[in-house]
Write a protein that holds these residues in place. Structure first.
Motif, PDB file in Angstrom:
ATOM      1  N   PRO A 296       0.720  -1.217  -0.011  1.00 49.34           N
ATOM      2  CA  PRO A 296      -0.018  -0.114   0.028  1.00 49.34           C
ATOM      3  C   PRO A 296       0.853   1.263   0.138  1.00 49.34           C
ATOM      4  CG  PRO A 296      -0.603  -1.626   1.629  1.00 49.34           C
ATOM      5  CD  PRO A 296       0.355  -1.973   1.166  1.00 49.34           C
ATOM      6  N   PHE A 297       1.971   1.338   0.749  1.00 41.52           N
ATOM      7  CA  PHE A 297       2.850   2.647   0.901  1.00 41.52           C
ATOM      8  C   PHE A 297       4.151   2.399   0.559  1.00 41.52           C
ATOM      9  CE2 PHE A 297      -0.495   2.352   4.376  1.00 41.52           C
ATOM     10  CZ  PHE A 297      -1.114   3.417   3.984  1.00 41.52           C
ATOM     11  N   LEU A 298       4.789   3.493  -0.079  1.00 39.43           N
ATOM     12  CA  LEU A 298       6.156   3.516  -0.195  1.00 39.43           C
ATOM     13  C   LEU A 298       6.859   3.470   1.373  1.00 39.43           C
ATOM     14  CD1 LEU A 298       6.720   6.475  -2.485  1.00 39.43           C
ATOM     15  CD2 LEU A 298       6.820   3.959  -3.110  1.00 39.43           C
ATOM     16  N   ASP A 299       8.102   3.027   1.238  1.00 35.39           N
ATOM     17  CA  ASP A 299       8.750   2.716   2.425  1.00 35.39           C
ATOM     18  C   ASP A 299       9.131   3.922   3.162  1.00 35.39           C
ATOM     19  OD1 ASP A 299       9.943   0.237   3.944  1.00 35.39           O
ATOM     20  OD2 ASP A 299      11.823   1.561   3.991  1.00 35.39           O
TER      21      ASP A 299
ATOM     22  N   ASP B  37       1.269   2.341  11.461  1.00 31.61           N
ATOM     23  CA  ASP B  37       0.128   2.823  12.186  1.00 31.61           C
ATOM     24  C   ASP B  37      -1.160   2.174  11.671  1.00 31.61           C
ATOM     25  OD1 ASP B  37       1.531   4.471  13.624  1.00 31.61           O
ATOM     26  OD2 ASP B  37       1.043   6.364  12.615  1.00 31.61           O
ATOM     27  N   ARG B  38      -1.410   1.891  10.407  1.00 31.63           N
ATOM     28  CA  ARG B  38      -2.589   1.449   9.792  1.00 31.63           C
ATOM     29  C   ARG B  38      -2.175  -0.270   9.662  1.00 31.63           C
ATOM     30  NH1 ARG B  38      -2.235   6.284   8.866  1.00 31.63           N
ATOM     31  NH2 ARG B  38      -3.814   7.669   8.072  1.00 31.63           N
ATOM     32  N   CYS B  39      -1.329  -0.851  10.209  1.00 31.48           N
ATOM     33  CA  CYS B  39      -1.223  -2.046  10.105  1.00 31.48           C
ATOM     34  C   CYS B  39      -1.019  -2.905   8.789  1.00 31.48           C
ATOM     35  CB  CYS B  39      -2.255  -2.922  11.088  1.00 31.48           C
ATOM     36  SG  CYS B  39      -2.238  -2.606  12.636  1.00 31.48           S
ATOM     37  N   HIS B  40      -0.175  -2.154   7.798  1.00 32.07           N
ATOM     38  CA  HIS B  40      -0.028  -2.567   6.450  1.00 32.07           C
ATOM     39  C   HIS B  40       1.554  -2.676   6.362  1.00 32.07           C
ATOM     40  CE1 HIS B  40      -3.928  -2.737   4.871  1.00 32.07           C
ATOM     41  NE2 HIS B  40      -4.140  -1.534   5.358  1.00 32.07           N
ATOM     42  N   LEU B  41       1.749  -3.333   5.167  1.00 37.59           N
ATOM     43  CA  LEU B  41       3.144  -3.438   5.040  1.00 37.59           C
ATOM     44  C   LEU B  41       3.437  -2.302   3.749  1.00 37.59           C
ATOM     45  CD1 LEU B  41       3.265  -7.328   3.658  1.00 37.59           C
ATOM     46  CD2 LEU B  41       4.120  -6.259   5.836  1.00 37.59           C
ATOM     47  N   THR B  42       4.924  -2.048   3.667  1.00 37.46           N
ATOM     48  CA  THR B  42       5.231  -1.046   2.465  1.00 37.46           C
ATOM     49  C   THR B  42       5.681  -1.941   1.248  1.00 37.46           C
ATOM     50  OG1 THR B  42       7.667  -1.004   3.197  1.00 37.46           O
ATOM     51  CG2 THR B  42       6.144   0.488   4.497  1.00 37.46           C
TER      52      THR B  42
ATOM     53  N   LEU C 290       5.889   4.151  -8.929  1.00 39.12           N
ATOM     54  CA  LEU C 290       6.739   4.253  -7.662  1.00 39.12           C
ATOM     55  C   LEU C 290       6.558   2.976  -6.773  1.00 39.12           C
ATOM     56  CD1 LEU C 290       6.044   8.308  -6.869  1.00 39.12           C
ATOM     57  CD2 LEU C 290       7.874   7.095  -8.035  1.00 39.12           C
ATOM     58  N   LEU C 291       5.473   2.567  -6.677  1.00 38.80           N
ATOM     59  CA  LEU C 291       5.254   1.418  -5.618  1.00 38.80           C
ATOM     60  C   LEU C 291       5.853   0.016  -6.320  1.00 38.80           C
ATOM     61  CD1 LEU C 291       1.567   2.231  -4.575  1.00 38.80           C
ATOM     62  CD2 LEU C 291       3.887   1.988  -3.202  1.00 38.80           C
ATOM     63  N   ARG C 292       5.621  -0.048  -7.563  1.00 40.28           N
ATOM     64  CA  ARG C 292       6.062  -1.271  -8.377  1.00 40.28           C
ATOM     65  C   ARG C 292       7.466  -1.232  -8.380  1.00 40.28           C
ATOM     66  NH1 ARG C 292       2.132  -4.304 -10.340  1.00 40.28           N
ATOM     67  NH2 ARG C 292      -0.059  -3.209 -10.777  1.00 40.28           N
TER      68      ARG C 292
END
Length: 335
Positions: free
Chosen positions: A277-280, A288-293, A324-326
């Motif tokens: 979901p997010f960039l590092d 905070d949102r309990c997700h990976l980067t 950017l994420l890929r």
């Protein structure tokens, strides 16, 4: 050798999660997560035998109603498997509708719902259309090693991840595949036939190589047979290869324990479908949102030794910046 499983994400990377896996040569498929299913045509929904739900946040379970609607009026049994509390949630969704006309249906569409608990216990119940989807046939079982489904050709295994709530990750694992070397059969004058399916089962079942095995066939209306040591048939006419492995991981906090569990589950997989979901650079937000980067997703694929990583479940804040994420996933995966 053509692969047995053909996986594809149901939606785009910014839309609801869901992984559809079609089975080669079978009118059958399985689904991981039950987000928006609108992109799946009815014929694909009707192929489903099992749906595995990671957790019941709305973007992972909103597609339930469409699946039920498409299956109504059909003689079909659909298995749903999810985390603790899942059976009650299925019952609540079904109770939200009025079913006063279903007793006139000629078929009994049945939902078999089961929930896995961290201690390995499984609570299940059935919901029959002709009984207005009232709860029936409740059972208590156990899932050794997190195995939710174990069939002759494959299994589905799960682990619990921390997403602030229990969230399941899944591995679809084809068991060792026995390939028949038909050119060698022809050279030996042995025809193909139903006996080869039994030969495959004998090999995969680990029967002793010295055990006599009967090959049989019909020739001009006459039944023929020949006996061989099982080991001779295995060596001369078959090749055993490792089966496919597809892993689905979504909604996991970036904790050391989650990382360990994901690497163990995904070890050696052909495909790792994993959220990013997010960039590092936003690792704190991800935590905070309990997700990976994206970087963590790539690192997990590298550490697990998977063949390919397929990222999905991108945050809408990166709309228009998907690359950017890929790219971050790919850089971390390649090391």
């Amino acid at each position: 050798m053509p692969p047995l499983f053909h996986p594809h994400l149901v939606n785009g990377p910014f839309d609801d999660p869901g992984l559809y896996v079609d089975f080669l040569f079978e009118r059958r498929a399985v689904l991981f997560d039950l987000g928006d299913t609108a992109p799946l045509p009815p014929r694909k929904v009707l192929r489903l035998s099992h749906i595995f739900v990671s957790h019941t946040h709305v973007d992972h379970f909103i597609g339930f109603d469409r699946v039920v609607r498409l299956c109504l009026g059909r003689e079909k049994r659909l298995h749903l498997l999810g985390p603790p509390g899942f059976v009650d949630q299925v019952a609540a969704r079904l109770a939200g509708y009025t079913w006063n006309l279903v007793e006139t249906f000629p078929t009994d569409f049945t939902l078999a719902a089961a929930e896995l608990h961290p201690d390995g216990s499984v609570h299940s119940a059935e919901f029959h259309c002709l009984a207005a989807f009232s709860r029936d046939n409740e059972r208590r079982d156990r899932a050794a090693g997190g195995v939710l489904l174990d069939e002759e050709a494959f299994r589905v295994r799960s682990v619990f991840l921390d997403h602030g709530i229990p969230c399941l990750a899944f591995a679809l694992e084809e068991k060792n595949h026995v390939h028949i070397l038909k050119n060698r059969l022809r050279e030996a004058g042995l025809p193909t036939g139903a006996w080869l399916a039994e030969l495959k089962r004998a090999i995969l079942g680990g029967r002793d190589d010295g055990e006599p095995f009967r090959a049989w066939w019909r020739d001009g209306g006459k039944e023929c047979e020949a006996w061989f040591p099982l080991g001779e048939l295995r060596e001369r006419f078959t090749k055993t290869v490792a089966g496919q492995k597809i892993v689905y991981v979504t909604d996991a906090a970036p904790t050391p324990e989650n990382r360990r569990l994901i690497v163990e589950l995904a070890a050696g997989a052909d495909y790792l479908f994993i959220e990013a979901p997010f960039l590092d650079e936003e690792r704190e937000r991800a935590g905070d949102r309990c997700h990976l980067t994206a970087r963590i997703a790539g690192e997990l694929g590298r550490d697990a030794g998977v063949a390919r990583v397929v990222p999905f479940h991108f945050s809408p804040r990166y709309m228009g910046r998907e690359s950017l994420l890929r790219d971050e996933v790919e850089r971390a995966f390649r090391g």
